[in-house]
Motif scaffolding. Structure first.
Motif, PDB file in Angstrom:
ATOM      1  N   UNK A 180       0.836  -1.205   0.000  1.00 24.78           N
ATOM      2  CA  UNK A 180       0.000   0.000   0.000  1.00 24.78           C
ATOM      3  C   UNK A 180       0.871   1.256   0.000  1.00 24.78           C
ATOM      4  N   UNK A 181       1.856   1.266   0.890  1.00 26.91           N
ATOM      5  CA  UNK A 181       2.743   2.427   0.996  1.00 26.91           C
ATOM      6  C   UNK A 181       3.436   2.681  -0.343  1.00 26.91           C
ATOM      7  N   UNK A 184       1.043   4.022  -3.118  1.00 22.07           N
ATOM      8  CA  UNK A 184       0.702   5.423  -2.873  1.00 22.07           C
ATOM      9  C   UNK A 184       1.852   6.356  -3.266  1.00 22.07           C
ATOM     10  N   UNK A 418      10.712   6.851  -1.859  1.00 23.38           N
ATOM     11  CA  UNK A 418      11.040   8.280  -1.971  1.00 23.38           C
ATOM     12  C   UNK A 418      12.211   8.505  -2.920  1.00 23.38           C
ATOM     13  N   UNK A 421      11.036   8.662  -6.371  1.00 23.05           N
ATOM     14  CA  UNK A 421      10.387   9.948  -6.655  1.00 23.05           C
ATOM     15  C   UNK A 421      11.433  11.026  -6.917  1.00 23.05           C
ATOM     16  N   UNK A 422      12.479  11.006  -6.085  1.00 20.94           N
ATOM     17  CA  UNK A 422      13.592  11.965  -6.267  1.00 20.94           C
ATOM     18  C   UNK A 422      14.213  11.824  -7.653  1.00 20.94           C
ATOM     19  N   UNK A 451       3.891  12.360  -8.366  1.00 26.57           N
ATOM     20  CA  UNK A 451       2.927  11.604  -7.562  1.00 26.57           C
ATOM     21  C   UNK A 451       2.422  12.489  -6.432  1.00 26.57           C
ATOM     22  N   UNK A 452       1.113  12.613  -6.321  1.00 31.26           N
ATOM     23  CA  UNK A 452       0.516  13.513  -5.327  1.00 31.26           C
ATOM     24  C   UNK A 452       0.663  12.950  -3.916  1.00 31.26           C
ATOM     25  N   UNK A 453       0.814  13.844  -2.971  1.00 36.39           N
ATOM     26  CA  UNK A 453       0.902  13.485  -1.556  1.00 36.39           C
ATOM     27  C   UNK A 453      -0.507  13.566  -0.976  1.00 36.39           C
ATOM     28  N   UNK A 456      -3.903   8.695   2.741  1.00 39.20           N
ATOM     29  CA  UNK A 456      -4.267   7.336   2.312  1.00 39.20           C
ATOM     30  C   UNK A 456      -5.700   6.969   2.685  1.00 39.20           C
ATOM     31  N   UNK A 457      -6.202   7.579   3.759  1.00 41.30           N
ATOM     32  CA  UNK A 457      -7.555   7.239   4.210  1.00 41.30           C
ATOM     33  C   UNK A 457      -8.616   7.675   3.205  1.00 41.30           C
TER      34      UNK A 457
END
Lengths: 466, 252
Positions: A180-181, A184, A418, A421-422, A451-453, A456-457
């Motif tokens: 999941x992490x 996302x 991360x 993403x960098x 990727x948007x921050x 998660x909920x």
């Protein structure tokens, strides 16, 4: 064959191609451990000068590992494409370097693709030894090796990741939380690949079902792999489990492969079995191989002609020769995993990572790199940042993505969600097109491609956390 | 950290839900990672306090501990030349003691693990051994890998050698102790002929009492079978070994 070269008033003598290659290799601890490293910087450069003047045909005439006792050598010779070789057959190793750099400067990807089947792993290893890091980057960046299963790998301008959600006891909910992490944070387009703590086929089957259910439930265009021995995977395919990609660690000698408990026939069987399932949508490459410099030495299977040790980088390139014969979906060199007795520090790991990526790409293999280190190596996150950035520039197909860079099962540090993403941000890279589309549909993709921050909920994926 | 991730973080040691600073990891998490890496590196590089260990081992009343060094003169050589860590640096003058089992306490890749767990583990283990399993005075070994124990066991004339050694530190486990049991120790023993109990590291890994029971069971099995390694696993001793593996890797 004895080779002689003089430099700075010293005469150097090398016993065979195997020794020339070893002495020409940039310094690394594994070659010192094997007893084949150059004994001085001058000797190393002398060996490189000698190597640069050798005709490429030498590598077809003089075997580094004898064919009569090694099926990897036989495979390399049998799969060598004479027609593709014809355009460079008159060149020396030094001239091949210049030919490759010239093609790269012209952005002539087609020429690099065309010559690949004509080059043997030993030729490519040899040329890499006389190339600087920037040469390795420039040529690799000009190659394009495209493969497909449910996503397309290796397209220019893309950088993919293997989402690696390992857990020390294979706990399904913990693994789901890591998946999941990663999703996302835009990871998982190369594959979702789990190293199970247990080799138990039942555990492997449970994990295969877990990832396949996640993929189907959220319609995620990716592929999964539970990294277990290829014979276990063949059995699981026969038992009807949802296998996308068979995995196997491979090495550059028959003995190294025996150390992994694998034969070339087993690899062919796994490839055929997984392909017959026709589970891919955009392509039908299925094999997932892992390699790493030093694996042959660690099992004592590193000796070549005349009983002399072969340097670990040449053996690593031979492993890509094995991989290439089975049309892999992805290959991964786990470059800093094996420890400081093979690659001592950040400098050696970075050099090896660039060599491996270059050799794989020039041979036509879809090369990714596990940019990683262990706690007893002289390396840290800064070294990994350097290598990740350099590989991004070099057009690396994919890297690993582990929560917080900390693999809590294998006990080493790789690259993180991360980090990917960098790298995409600073290099203007994007995920594989199929996953990019899915990220957009899931509301995770910003119009600028990042990727948007998001909380998660608020996503449908939140149910994965149960 | 958000509420969403808090409960998930309790369910796994993985560094999930770290949040973001742009595309990067937030400051507190970067520092936490640095702290974990520092602990792991210190475990590898800080030398074993031999004096303190010898004193603590002396308290076990197994005989006066002896100290030997491998052929690796320093840490850098130790890390790059595993072959030198497997052999003694000088002739072993230990004298044949006639004990059944030799005990070697080796720094390996984590002096911290040895300092914390070796003595309490032996305190738990010794009472569990049957009276025929006599134990030699412990030998402390520095810059050592598992196979150095084969030379020490041989020199002592022991039928079994137990090597307690610091394991390669992970980012969240810098103090993990491994125990390797080898029947008929002699130079050249294959790793597949050893049994290993790993991850001895309370409170997160195996506790000392459980590890001691497992080792005592392996010792009894080895003596009944006259062997260690794969055959011991498959044959006489089949009880589940939590956290244990039987085939030693070449990491040590």
């Amino acid at each position: 064959m004895r080779y002689r070269q003089s430099l700075h008033g010293h005469g150097f003598e090398f016993d065979g191609l195997v020794e020339v290659l070893a002495r020409a290799t940039p310094l690394r601890s594994g070659d010192i451990l094997a007893g084949c490293a150059a004994r001085s910087d001058t000797e190393r450069v002398a060996a490189r000068m000698l190597l640069a003047d050798l005709p490429l045909t030498t590598f077809l005439e003089e075997q580094v590992v004898p064919a009569e006792s090694d099926d990897v050598t036989r495979l390399i010779l049998e799969t060598h494409d004479e027609d593709a070789f014809a355009q460079v057959s008159g060149l020396t190793v030094g001239a091949l370097r210049e030919w490759l750099l010239d093609a790269a400067a012209r952005r002539d990807t087609a020429a690099l693709t065309a010559v690949a089947p004509g080059l043997t792993p030993e030729m490519v290893a040899a040329v890499s030894k006389i190339m600087r890091n920037q040469d390795l980057i420039a040529v690799a960046a000009a190659t394009e090796v495209v493969t497909g299963f449910r996503t397309t790998m290796g397209l220019r301008g893309r950088l993919a990741t293997r989402l690696q959600p390992n857990h020390p006891t294979d706990d399904p909910s913990a693994i789901a939380a890591s998946i999941l992490d990663g999703l996302l944070l835009g990871s998982g387009d190369a594959l979702i690949g789990i190293n199970p703590a247990s080799d138990n086929p039942r555990t492997v089957a449970d994990l295969l079902r877990l990832v396949d259910e996640v993929r189907l439930r959220y319609e995620i265009p990716t592929q999964s792999c539970v990294l277990t021995h290829v014979t276990t995977t063949i059995d699981l395919i026969e038992a009807g489990l949802p296998v996308d990609l068979p995995f196997q660690s491979i090495g550059g000698t028959q003995g190294a492969n025996e150390g992994f408990g694998v034969t070339l026939a087993m690899l062919a069987e796994a490839d055929e079995a997984a392909r017959s399932l026709a589970r891919g949508t955009v392509g039908d490459e299925v094999m997932y191989f892992e390699t790493g410099q030093g694996s042959a030495l660690s099992t004592g299977a590193h000796l070549g002609s005349g009983g002399r040790p072969v340097d670990q980088q040449t053996l690593e390139a031979r492993a890509y020769g094995v991989a290439r014969a089975f049309r892999p979906f992805l290959v991964n060199t786990v470059v800093g995993f094996i420890g400081p007795e093979y690659l001592y520090d950040g400098k050696q790991i970075i050099r090896a990572g660039l060599e491996d990526h270059f050799c794989g790409k020039v041979l036509g293999v879809p090369m990714g790199v596990d940019v990683c280190y262990t706690n007893h190596a002289e390396a840290d996150s800064d070294d990994m940042d350097n290598l990740l950035t350099l590989l991004g520039v070099a057009g690396c197909t994919y890297v690993m993505a582990v929560p917080g860079a900390d693999d809590v099962m294998l006990g080493y540090q790789s690259t993180s969600f991360h980090d990917a993403l960098y790298a995409r941000q600073v290099l203007g890279k994007r995920p594989a097109p199929e996953l990019e589309e899915w990220l957009a549909s899931a509301g995770l993709l910003d119009p600028d491609g990042s990727v948007r921050d998001i909380d998660p909920a608020t996503t449908v994926l939140k149910e994965l956390a149960r | 950290m958000s509420e969403f991730w808090e409960s998930l973080r309790r369910a796994t040691p993985a560094r999930i839900g770290l949040g973001r600073a742009g595309n990067s990891i937030p400051t507190a998490e970067v520092l936490a990672f640095g702290a974990a890496h520092a602990a792991a590196r210190d475990a590898v590089h800080l030398p074993l306090d031999v004096h303190a260990l010898v004193e603590a081992l002396d308290g076990l009343a197994l005989g006066t501990p002896r100290v030997v060094a491998s052929a690796a003169p320093d840490r850098t050589t130790y890390l790059t030349r595993p072959d030198l860590g497997r052999v003694p640096g000088a002739d072993l003058e230990l004298g044949r003691g006639g004990a059944e089992m030799a005990v070697v306490v080796a720094d390996g890749l984590s002096a911290e693990a040895v300092a914390k767990h070796a003595v309490p583990l032996l305190e738990n283990l010794v009472p569990l051994l049957d009276s025929a399993t006599t134990v030699a005075a412990p030998v402390v070994a520095t810059q050592a890998r598992v196979a150095l124990g084969d030379h020490i066991g041989r020199a002592l004339g022991a039928r079994l050698v137990l090597v307690l050694i610091g394991e390669r530190p992970g980012l969240s486990s810098s103090d993990s102790l491994g125990a390797y049991l080898t029947w008929d120790p002699r130079p050249g023993v294959l790793d597949s002929a050893r049994n290993c109990v790993s991850n001895i590291r309370p409170p997160h890994g195996l506790d000392h009492a459980t590890a001691a029971r497992t080792i005592a069971g392996l010792v009894a099995g080895a003596r009944a079978l006259g062997a260690t390694g794969v055959t011991l696993k498959d044959g006489s001793f089949t009880a589940p070994l939590p956290g244990a593996t039987t085939t030693a890797t070449d990491r040590f």
